[in-house]
Design a protein around this motif. Structure first.
Motif, PDB file in Angstrom:
ATOM      1  N   ALA A 118       0.647  -1.223   0.036  1.00 23.15           N
ATOM      2  CA  ALA A 118      -0.074   0.126  -0.114  1.00 23.15           C
ATOM      3  C   ALA A 118       0.901   1.165  -0.011  1.00 23.15           C
ATOM      4  O   ALA A 118       0.453   2.217  -0.746  1.00 23.15           O
ATOM      5  N   ALA A 119       1.961   1.337   0.786  1.00 19.46           N
ATOM      6  CA  ALA A 119       2.887   2.417   0.709  1.00 19.46           C
ATOM      7  C   ALA A 119       3.625   2.662  -0.672  1.00 19.46           C
ATOM      8  O   ALA A 119       3.647   3.602  -1.063  1.00 19.46           O
ATOM      9  N   GLU A 176       3.683   5.740  -5.669  1.00 20.86           N
ATOM     10  CA  GLU A 176       3.399   5.774  -6.900  1.00 20.86           C
ATOM     11  C   GLU A 176       2.475   7.033  -7.434  1.00 20.86           C
ATOM     12  O   GLU A 176       2.790   7.614  -8.642  1.00 20.86           O
ATOM     13  N   LEU A 177       1.317   7.279  -6.650  1.00 22.72           N
ATOM     14  CA  LEU A 177       0.468   8.089  -6.801  1.00 22.72           C
ATOM     15  C   LEU A 177       1.105   9.450  -6.665  1.00 22.72           C
ATOM     16  O   LEU A 177       0.752  10.487  -7.294  1.00 22.72           O
ATOM     17  N   LEU A 178       1.907   9.480  -5.483  1.00 24.15           N
ATOM     18  CA  LEU A 178       2.230  10.803  -5.167  1.00 24.15           C
ATOM     19  C   LEU A 178       3.501  11.212  -5.852  1.00 24.15           C
ATOM     20  O   LEU A 178       3.868  12.596  -6.160  1.00 24.15           O
ATOM     21  N   ARG A 212      10.582   9.076 -11.586  1.00 21.27           N
ATOM     22  CA  ARG A 212      10.671   8.204 -10.316  1.00 21.27           C
ATOM     23  C   ARG A 212      12.314   7.665 -10.225  1.00 21.27           C
ATOM     24  O   ARG A 212      12.629   7.658  -9.224  1.00 21.27           O
ATOM     25  N   ASP A 213      12.923   7.558 -11.386  1.00 25.32           N
ATOM     26  CA  ASP A 213      14.366   6.846 -11.304  1.00 25.32           C
ATOM     27  C   ASP A 213      15.232   8.077 -10.598  1.00 25.32           C
ATOM     28  O   ASP A 213      16.404   7.991  -9.798  1.00 25.32           O
ATOM     29  N   ASN A 214      14.908   9.471 -11.123  1.00 31.27           N
ATOM     30  CA  ASN A 214      15.785  10.493 -10.686  1.00 31.27           C
ATOM     31  C   ASN A 214      15.540  10.839  -9.305  1.00 31.27           C
ATOM     32  O   ASN A 214      16.234  11.193  -8.334  1.00 31.27           O
TER      33      ASN A 214
END
Length: 110
Positions: A15-16, A21-23, A28-30
């Motif tokens: 869930a976390a 992923e939503l926030l 995401r990689d950077n």
């Protein structure tokens, strides 16, 4: 008897991860690289009650690490504008003074 520091359940961990992923839906990689490489550097350890001079020097040193680490580029404004926002967001969470310098340096001067 369970420990107060027990590991989270697999469902809570999943869930976390979904919430993250939503926030943090872009770059995401950077973002992960900044969190794991950059922000673990000892120059990013929070320091309190610094003189104005030392606060400014620390913000500049932190900004220098971001620039030299190539987490952001002036070319991102054209190629990947969401990365500009992502780096500003993370920088602001760590040090507001550094985020201000980042904004001035990249947004005004390029």
């Amino acid at each position: 008897m369970t420990s107060a520091l027990a590991s989270p359940s697999p469902a809570a961990t999943a869930a976390a991860g979904r919430l993250n992923e939503l926030l943090e839906f872009d770059n995401r990689d950077n973002r992960a690289r900044m969190k794991t490489e950059l922000f673990r550097d000892r120059v990013f350890v929070p320091r309190l009650e610094l003189s104005l001079r030392h606060d400014r020097e620390l913000a500049l040193e932190r900004l220098t690490r971001i620039a030299k680490g190539r987490y952001i580029s002036v070319f991102d404004f054209e190629r990947n504008p969401l990365n500009v926002f992502a780096v500003h967001e993370l920088a602001g969470m760590v040090d507001g003074s550094m985020a201000t310098k980042l904004t001035v340096q990249f947004n005004l001067f390029g």
